[in-house]
Design a protein around this motif. Structure first.
Motif, PDB file in Angstrom:
ATOM      1  N   LEU A   1       1.043  -1.157   0.193  1.00 13.19           N
ATOM      2  CA  LEU A   1       0.217  -0.118   0.071  1.00 13.19           C
ATOM      3  C   LEU A   1       1.165   1.353   0.198  1.00 13.19           C
ATOM      4  O   LEU A   1       0.457   2.218  -0.412  1.00 13.19           O
ATOM      5  N   ASN A   2       1.968   1.062   0.656  1.00 10.46           N
ATOM      6  CA  ASN A   2       2.811   2.432   0.764  1.00 10.46           C
ATOM      7  C   ASN A   2       3.645   2.469  -0.424  1.00 10.46           C
ATOM      8  O   ASN A   2       4.230   3.554  -0.612  1.00 10.46           O
ATOM      9  N   GLN A   3       3.409   1.605  -1.565  1.00 17.06           N
ATOM     10  CA  GLN A   3       4.101   1.940  -2.819  1.00 17.06           C
ATOM     11  C   GLN A   3       3.370   2.486  -3.751  1.00 17.06           C
ATOM     12  O   GLN A   3       3.244   2.015  -4.955  1.00 17.06           O
ATOM     13  N   TRP A   4       2.774   3.699  -3.500  1.00 11.83           N
ATOM     14  CA  TRP A   4       2.191   4.455  -4.196  1.00 11.83           C
ATOM     15  C   TRP A   4       2.791   5.548  -5.016  1.00 11.83           C
ATOM     16  O   TRP A   4       3.867   6.063  -4.427  1.00 11.83           O
ATOM     17  N   ARG A   5       2.186   5.933  -6.035  1.00 16.76           N
ATOM     18  CA  ARG A   5       2.790   7.357  -6.705  1.00 16.76           C
ATOM     19  C   ARG A   5       1.626   8.114  -7.480  1.00 16.76           C
ATOM     20  O   ARG A   5       0.617   7.630  -7.923  1.00 16.76           O
TER      21      ARG A   5
END
Length: 118
Positions: free
Chosen positions: A68-72
């Protein structure tokens, strides 16, 4: 063929969400996700904060906190992308989903309705 200034046509959005996004420049500026709280917090460039549940989005629901923390941000903040999850969300879709689910929860005496997406 020449065109005078008074013959030029402006295309304007009619959808209020499109007006906010494309004419007024509404964008996502930051986002926080907490898997344990089932919470997505979207911070908009106008200072407004929206929240929703991760569980409203099946791919996000099944993801780990690390995933989830690997968004852009994409398209200058018009959307957000999780390449590793093959998931994209637009600010327009997020607003519609958050508002719709909030209204449905109120109408259903706060009993969640799963996977209601605009």
């Amino acid at each position: 063929m020449s065109t005078s200034n008074n013959e030029q046509y402006e295309k304007r959005a009619k959808d209020p969400f499109d007006i906010l996004i494309h004419e007024k420049g509404l964008r996502i500026s930051n986002m926080l996700l907490d898997k344990n709280l089932d919470l997505i917090v979207i911070i908009l460039n106008n200072g407004k904060v929206l929240q929703s549940h991760i569980s409203y989005y099946q791919r996000l629901k099944e993801a780990t906190q690390e995933q989830l923390n690997q968004w852009r941000l994409i398209s200058g903040g018009v959307g957000v992308c999780w390449e590793n999850l093959n998931e994209d969300l637009s600010v327009k879709g997020f607003i519609k989903t958050a508002v719709l689910n909030s209204a449905l929860l109120d109408l259903q005496d706060n009993k969640p309705l799963n996977n209601i997406v605009a």
